[in-house]
Design a protein around this motif. Sequence first.
Motif, short mmCIF file in Angstrom:
data_model
loop_
_atom_site.label_atom_id
_atom_site.label_comp_id
_atom_site.label_asym_id
_atom_site.label_seq_id
_atom_site.Cartn_x
_atom_site.Cartn_y
_atom_site.Cartn_z
N TYR A 156 -8.83 7.73 14.45
CA TYR A 156 -8.57 9.02 13.84
C TYR A 156 -8.65 10.22 14.73
CZ TYR A 156 -9.45 7.24 9.12
OH TYR A 156 -9.39 6.51 7.87
N ARG A 179 0.76 -1.35 -0.17
CA ARG A 179 -0.04 -0.02 -0.18
C ARG A 179 0.92 1.35 -0.07
NH1 ARG A 179 -5.48 1.84 1.40
NH2 ARG A 179 -6.20 -0.33 1.13
N PHE A 188 -12.54 20.67 9.49
CA PHE A 188 -13.22 19.61 8.51
C PHE A 188 -13.11 18.37 9.16
CE2 PHE A 188 -13.61 17.80 4.18
CZ PHE A 188 -14.55 18.54 3.88
N LEU A 225 -11.17 9.09 -3.71
CA LEU A 225 -12.17 8.05 -3.87
C LEU A 225 -11.47 6.77 -3.09
CD1 LEU A 225 -14.19 7.79 -7.10
CD2 LEU A 225 -14.94 8.51 -4.74
N VAL A 226 -10.12 6.97 -2.96
CA VAL A 226 -9.49 5.67 -2.40
C VAL A 226 -9.33 5.69 -1.04
CG1 VAL A 226 -7.07 6.53 -2.39
CG2 VAL A 226 -7.47 3.95 -3.02
N VAL A 227 -9.67 6.71 -0.35
CA VAL A 227 -9.66 6.92 1.09
C VAL A 227 -10.93 6.89 1.84
CG1 VAL A 227 -7.44 7.99 1.00
CG2 VAL A 227 -9.44 9.60 0.98
N LYS A 228 -10.74 6.47 3.19
CA LYS A 228 -12.11 6.66 4.04
C LYS A 228 -12.29 8.12 4.22
CE LYS A 228 -11.44 3.65 7.19
NZ LYS A 228 -11.53 2.60 8.45
N SER A 229 -13.50 8.43 4.42
CA SER A 229 -13.67 9.82 4.91
C SER A 229 -13.07 10.86 4.10
CB SER A 229 -13.34 10.01 6.51
OG SER A 229 -13.67 11.09 6.90
N TRP A 230 -12.67 12.09 4.81
CA TRP A 230 -12.03 13.15 4.08
C TRP A 230 -10.89 13.55 4.50
CZ3 TRP A 230 -14.44 13.93 -0.68
CH2 TRP A 230 -15.70 13.68 -0.85
N PRO A 231 -9.57 12.94 4.28
CA PRO A 231 -8.57 13.44 5.00
C PRO A 231 -7.87 14.55 4.18
CG PRO A 231 -8.24 11.31 4.09
CD PRO A 231 -9.55 11.29 4.02
N GLN A 251 -21.21 8.66 8.88
CA GLN A 251 -20.54 9.34 8.00
C GLN A 251 -20.67 8.94 6.72
OE1 GLN A 251 -17.68 8.59 5.88
NE2 GLN A 251 -16.78 10.79 6.02
N THR A 286 -5.04 10.82 10.72
CA THR A 286 -5.87 9.89 9.78
C THR A 286 -4.65 8.63 9.23
OG1 THR A 286 -5.47 11.51 8.34
CG2 THR A 286 -8.12 11.04 9.00
N TYR A 293 -12.84 4.23 -8.04
CA TYR A 293 -11.41 4.77 -7.89
C TYR A 293 -10.48 4.15 -9.01
CZ TYR A 293 -9.31 1.15 -5.09
OH TYR A 293 -8.78 -0.10 -4.55
N ARG A 325 -16.81 1.03 -2.68
CA ARG A 325 -15.65 1.38 -3.50
C ARG A 325 -14.56 0.20 -3.75
NH1 ARG A 325 -13.62 6.13 -0.91
NH2 ARG A 325 -15.03 5.82 1.10
N VAL A 359 -13.26 14.62 10.15
CA VAL A 359 -13.39 13.54 9.52
C VAL A 359 -14.54 12.65 10.16
CG1 VAL A 359 -11.13 13.04 8.49
CG2 VAL A 359 -11.14 12.65 10.97
N TRP A 389 -19.37 5.53 11.81
CA TRP A 389 -18.94 5.20 10.41
C TRP A 389 -20.25 5.07 9.64
CZ3 TRP A 389 -14.91 6.51 7.58
CH2 TRP A 389 -13.83 6.80 8.35
N TYR A 399 -21.15 1.85 5.18
CA TYR A 399 -20.80 1.27 6.66
C TYR A 399 -22.28 0.97 6.95
CZ TYR A 399 -16.46 3.40 5.07
OH TYR A 399 -15.48 3.57 4.41
N ILE A 454 -7.66 16.24 -0.77
CA ILE A 454 -8.35 17.46 -0.89
C ILE A 454 -7.41 18.57 -1.42
CG2 ILE A 454 -9.76 19.12 0.31
CD1 ILE A 454 -10.95 17.04 2.20
#
Lengths: 215, 324
Positions: free
Chosen positions: B85, A52, B189, A176-182, B262, B89, A126, B281, B191, B259, B267, A186
């Motif tokens: 988190y 990864r 912002f 799209l490859v990550v969870k949530s919005w790190p 979110q 992250t 993604y 995804r 998470v 989750w 989830y 962005i």
Amino acid sequence: MLHRTDVAKKLRPSPAVRFRLLRAALYWVGFAPAVWVFYLGFTNQLGANPVRTLEQELGIWTLRFLIATLTVTPLRNLTGISLLRYRRTLGLLTFYYALLHFATYMLIDYRLDLQAITADIVKRPYITFGMLALAILVPLAVTSNDRMVRRLGSTWTKLHRWVYLAATAAAVHYLLVVKSWPLEPIVYFAIIAVLLAYRLGKHLRRRRRRRPAAA
Amino acid sequence: MEIAISGIHRLLFSHAPPVRPSEIMPRDVYLNRRDLILGATAAGLSAAMAPRRAEAAQLEASPSPLSTDEEPTALEHITNYNNYYEFGTGKEDPAKNAHTLTTKPWTVKVDGLVSRPAEFDLNDLLKPVTLEERVYRLRCVEGWSMVIPWVGFPLSEVLNRVEPLGSAKFVAFETVLRPEEMPGVGGFFPVLDWPYVEGLRLDEAMHPLAILAVGLYGETLPNQNGAPIRLVVPWKYGFKSIKSIVRITLMEAQPPTSWNKQNPREYGFYSNVNPEVDHPRWSQATELPIGQGLFAKRKPTLMFNGYGEQVAQLYAGMDLTKFY
């Protein structure tokens, strides 16, 4: 004094030689991160999930070179600094990194499990976006030589505008490859959006200027 | 600082750690720490400044027939590749940042639909239990997996102690929320919607495989792994196993879960490991075992993470593509 300047002038390489040296240096520097991250990978220094990490590093460097490529024109317009001659090198580095990123995914991560990879391309947005970006970069890389530039003429310019779509797809691919919005995806998305908005703005202004003339 | 280590120490560890602090931390750190102790300044201060492993203490735990005999993932990976988190992250952020979390003293409030609600000091919570080592598979929803030798006890022991009412159908859990100790919380912002919350159906919570863990690899939990007490539900994706629990509430209605709030499409409340129900995804058919180098081979993911024999009956008759 005069005499010494003359000597210095004679010793200084010609612009063509200097360009070639700098371009070679750019390639060396450009490939250094890839060499380094593969070295860390093969010597088991990439932590708990090396596959990864390797994929991510190569992917992020692809985006960095893509951003560098797309910065050349605005930089020239806004500051007068022209790196136009190195844009091809930057673009090709983008392509090579995309290829390494893809090869890692295919060969190391999925071990050429073509069935799984095909399913991924169709089903995973993604992956779909990443593949789209790579597919666009292939013809651009193939036509990145003087011969093709001459042969294609104005078609070349049109063809290479597809890089805007490739950049958008690559930025979405990362989001799209990550969870949530790190933060990182962005930030990359925003930089690419600004670079493309700059071009769109210029294009619209040019059209507005042209229209009264045409009427 | 040793004075500061409270009852939990005396209760759980019949003997002192066999490893001297000087052996597990750099000498200069050790000496600085010693100065602080000798200077008899605030014991809490030295505790906060000492490196994490100095805080770790050995736990006595009996082996369990519910353990897998698979080779556990290296401690180094279990403690450096985390999703927590509240501390960032990045996978290595928790290991870097979680040392700021104060885990002593610690209380867990157990309330809601129970006859005997209580606020337990962690020591009191642990007093009557027998700790067991449970070597469990852990499958993350992101597609990687580990084998972790937890130290803990069945969650049902705590639930039984507070005597759930007949109307209780679900159990809600809450992670501690301390923005001043958690660099990943806040920002404009966020998470996730803090505090982190999770939930189980009461029968899931009462299942003998569901445990509250207080340690791993025979020592107290490192902060990045959810110290001082966390849930472990091995047949569900890792995010269900909520960390650093401060509250357990029994309820009649299904509680909200972080989750799911979110992204409800990605989830679900149940989040049972299921190779046949993909994440929207990415595929859940295979997983990458952690810590096996660059050429680690993906392996097929098992239904209920391989615990189907024990837990499948909990979901008899349910459409698991609908209740994902």
